[in-house]
Design a protein around this motif. Structure first.
Motif, PDB file in Angstrom:
ATOM      1  N   GLY A 161       2.493   4.740  -0.210  1.00  0.00           N
ATOM      2  CA  GLY A 161       1.432   5.519  -0.870  1.00  0.00           C
ATOM      3  C   GLY A 161       0.341   4.631  -1.438  1.00  0.00           C
ATOM      4  N   GLN A 162       0.027   3.537  -0.732  1.00  0.00           N
ATOM      5  CA  GLN A 162      -0.932   2.572  -1.287  1.00  0.00           C
ATOM      6  C   GLN A 162      -2.377   2.957  -0.981  1.00  0.00           C
ATOM      7  OE1 GLN A 162       0.629  -1.225   0.120  1.00  0.00           O
ATOM      8  NE2 GLN A 162       1.873  -1.424  -1.734  1.00  0.00           N
ATOM      9  N   ASN A 163      -3.023   3.563  -1.952  1.00  0.00           N
ATOM     10  CA  ASN A 163      -4.463   3.826  -1.923  1.00  0.00           C
ATOM     11  C   ASN A 163      -5.011   3.140  -3.160  1.00  0.00           C
ATOM     12  OD1 ASN A 163      -3.073   6.653  -0.868  1.00  0.00           O
ATOM     13  ND2 ASN A 163      -4.757   5.947   0.385  1.00  0.00           N
ATOM     14  N   GLY A 165       0.293  -2.207  -8.036  1.00  0.00           N
ATOM     15  CA  GLY A 165      -0.327  -2.739  -6.809  1.00  0.00           C
ATOM     16  C   GLY A 165      -1.014  -4.056  -7.106  1.00  0.00           C
ATOM     17  N   GLU A 219       6.681  -2.122 -10.036  1.00  0.00           N
ATOM     18  CA  GLU A 219       6.107  -2.176  -8.684  1.00  0.00           C
ATOM     19  C   GLU A 219       7.198  -2.422  -7.649  1.00  0.00           C
ATOM     20  OE1 GLU A 219       2.913  -1.654  -7.208  1.00  0.00           O
ATOM     21  OE2 GLU A 219       4.348  -1.782  -5.551  1.00  0.00           O
ATOM     22  N   ILE A 249       5.860  10.057  -4.395  1.00  0.00           N
ATOM     23  CA  ILE A 249       6.894  10.241  -5.430  1.00  0.00           C
ATOM     24  C   ILE A 249       6.300  10.808  -6.732  1.00  0.00           C
ATOM     25  CG2 ILE A 249       8.435   8.462  -4.520  1.00  0.00           C
ATOM     26  CD1 ILE A 249       7.482   6.676  -6.905  1.00  0.00           C
TER      27      ILE A 249
HETATM   28  N1  SAM Z   1      -2.378   1.040  -9.367  1.00  0.00           N
HETATM   29  C1  SAM Z   1      -2.961   0.575  -8.116  1.00  0.00           C
HETATM   30  C2  SAM Z   1      -4.396   1.059  -7.998  1.00  0.00           C
HETATM   31  O1  SAM Z   1      -4.735   2.021  -8.726  1.00  0.00           O
HETATM   32  O2  SAM Z   1      -5.134   0.502  -7.207  1.00  0.00           O
HETATM   33  C3  SAM Z   1      -2.149   1.044  -6.912  1.00  0.00           C
HETATM   34  C4  SAM Z   1      -1.911   2.531  -6.838  1.00  0.00           C
HETATM   35  S1  SAM Z   1      -1.195   3.052  -5.316  1.00  0.00           S
HETATM   36  C5  SAM Z   1      -1.732   4.727  -5.269  1.00  0.00           C
HETATM   37  C6  SAM Z   1       0.538   3.291  -5.668  1.00  0.00           C
HETATM   38  C7  SAM Z   1       1.333   2.029  -5.979  1.00  0.00           C
HETATM   39  O3  SAM Z   1       2.695   2.424  -6.220  1.00  0.00           O
HETATM   40  C8  SAM Z   1       1.399   0.991  -4.882  1.00  0.00           C
HETATM   41  O4  SAM Z   1       1.146  -0.287  -5.421  1.00  0.00           O
HETATM   42  C9  SAM Z   1       2.831   1.083  -4.345  1.00  0.00           C
HETATM   43  O5  SAM Z   1       3.321  -0.148  -3.834  1.00  0.00           O
HETATM   44  C10 SAM Z   1       3.590   1.503  -5.584  1.00  0.00           C
HETATM   45  N2  SAM Z   1       4.840   2.233  -5.317  1.00  0.00           N
HETATM   46  C11 SAM Z   1       5.115   3.068  -4.268  1.00  0.00           C
HETATM   47  N3  SAM Z   1       6.358   3.577  -4.383  1.00  0.00           N
HETATM   48  C12 SAM Z   1       6.877   3.066  -5.534  1.00  0.00           C
HETATM   49  C13 SAM Z   1       8.124   3.213  -6.197  1.00  0.00           C
HETATM   50  N4  SAM Z   1       9.083   4.014  -5.698  1.00  0.00           N
HETATM   51  N5  SAM Z   1       8.332   2.542  -7.349  1.00  0.00           N
HETATM   52  C14 SAM Z   1       7.364   1.729  -7.870  1.00  0.00           C
HETATM   53  N6  SAM Z   1       6.145   1.560  -7.280  1.00  0.00           N
HETATM   54  C15 SAM Z   1       5.919   2.204  -6.130  1.00  0.00           C
END
Ligand code: SAM
Length: 293
Positions: free
Chosen positions: A27-29, A58, A78, A132
């Motif tokens: 879900g990396q945006n 992230g 993370e 999630i």
């Molecule tokens: N906070 C950053 C930003 O705003 O640019 C990244 C947001 S991105 C929508 C979601 C982040 O949640 C990613 O870095 C992803 O690797 C992390 N992530 C995804 N699933 C996760 C999990 N089950 N537990 C912890 N982090 C998770």
């Protein structure tokens, strides 16, 4: 190399340096605009003396904004190990104020995590991974004891989910289990929308930042029975309650009509017409009919 106002490199550069190609499965945006991350952090503020749990930092755009805005501590969870080195750079810039917790947020004991705040007021602020986001929110809304370990949630969701969180019976299409749970335990509102173009890569839909403030004393009722009632009612949302609540009433050894009468609800109503107080009345009626357990 030009640095951002916090003395760290721009986010795009960090992503390039550490090879953080966004992964859809996580879900990396990402948000690279520090003005926008600053706006989200300010929505959680004032942050002086406050500890924040951030899920999914992230490359750290929101993390940096939270620290710049004065958060006493950010506890950042993370899952993507590739991000940990970039987060360690932020921790060096703000000694003692960033705890990096590698791992899956869904597998965490949040009450245990909250002890890291060392008594400071605790808030949860995050641009949540969309896959999630709803289970995480449900877990926070179902926290026991209540009032919970956090004093506010400031969270980015897909707009469609945000609408379901703040929905009331007047917004029938959006109103459902999530709206009842959120409305029972919190006061919630959408603060602002964030267009898809603000993210890298852009998702398909608009996002919204939602604020949820825990009610000190939600109407008392058994949370498990409240969930059972909303599950049964919204599971068959087009049916009248005298039909959709049959299985729940049967587990209590009564007819659905008796359960509804005890709650003061007309049997011909449908789930989307019942407000939070109505569902609380149903949960209480179920508890009374079930007797002490
Ligand atoms: N906070 C950053 C930003 O705003 O640019 C990244 C947001 S991105 C929508 C979601 C982040 O949640 C990613 O870095 C992803 O690797 C992390 N992530 C995804 N699933 C996760 C999990 N089950 N537990 C912890 N982090 C998770």
């Amino acid at each position: 190399m030009s640095l951002a106002h916090d003395g760290l490199p721009p986010l795009r550069e960090i992503v390039a340096t550490y090879g953080l190609d966004p992964k859809k499965s996580l879900g990396q945006n990402f948000l690279f605009d520090l003005n926008l991350t600053g706006r989200i952090a300010r929505a959680a503020g004032p942050l002086t003396g406050v500890a924040i749990i951030e899920i999914g930092p992230g490359p750290g755009g929101l993390t940096r904004a939270l620290l710049s805005e004065g958060a006493a501590k950010v506890i950042a969870v993370e899952r993507d190990e590739r991000c940990l080195a970039a987060l360690a750079d932020i921790a060096s810039r703000w000694p003692g104020r960033l705890d990096i917790i590698p791992g899956d947020a869904l597998a965490l004991d949040f009450a245990d995590l909250a002890t890291r705040a060392e008594g400071a007021p605790l808030r949860i602020c995050a641009n949540l991974p969309y896959n999630i986001a709803t289970p995480l929110l449900a877990r926070w809304l179902e926290a026991e004891p209540w009032p919970p370990f956090f004093d506010r949630l400031i969270l980015m969701f897909q707009r469609e989910v945000a609408l379901r969180i703040v929905a009331t019976p007047s917004e029938r299409a959006d109103y459902g289990r999530l709206g009842v749970l959120a409305g029972w335990r919190c006061r919630s509102r959408i603060l602002f929308d964030v267009p898809a173009a603000a993210f890298t890569p852009p998702p398909k839909v608009t996002s919204s930042v939602v604020e949820l403030i825990p009610r000190r004393a939600p109407d008392p009722c058994d949370r498990i029975l409240l969930t059972a009632a909303t599950q049964a009612a919204f599971g068959q949302r087009r049916k009248m309650l005298r039909q959709s609540l049959k299985p729940l009433a049967a587990t209590l050894g009564v007819k659905a009509g008796a359960l509804l009468a005890a709650a003061g609800i007309e049997p011909t109503r449908r789930a989307e017409e019942i407000d939070v107080a109505g569902f609380v009345a149903l949960a209480r009626a179920a508890q009374n009919l079930r007797g002490p357990h």
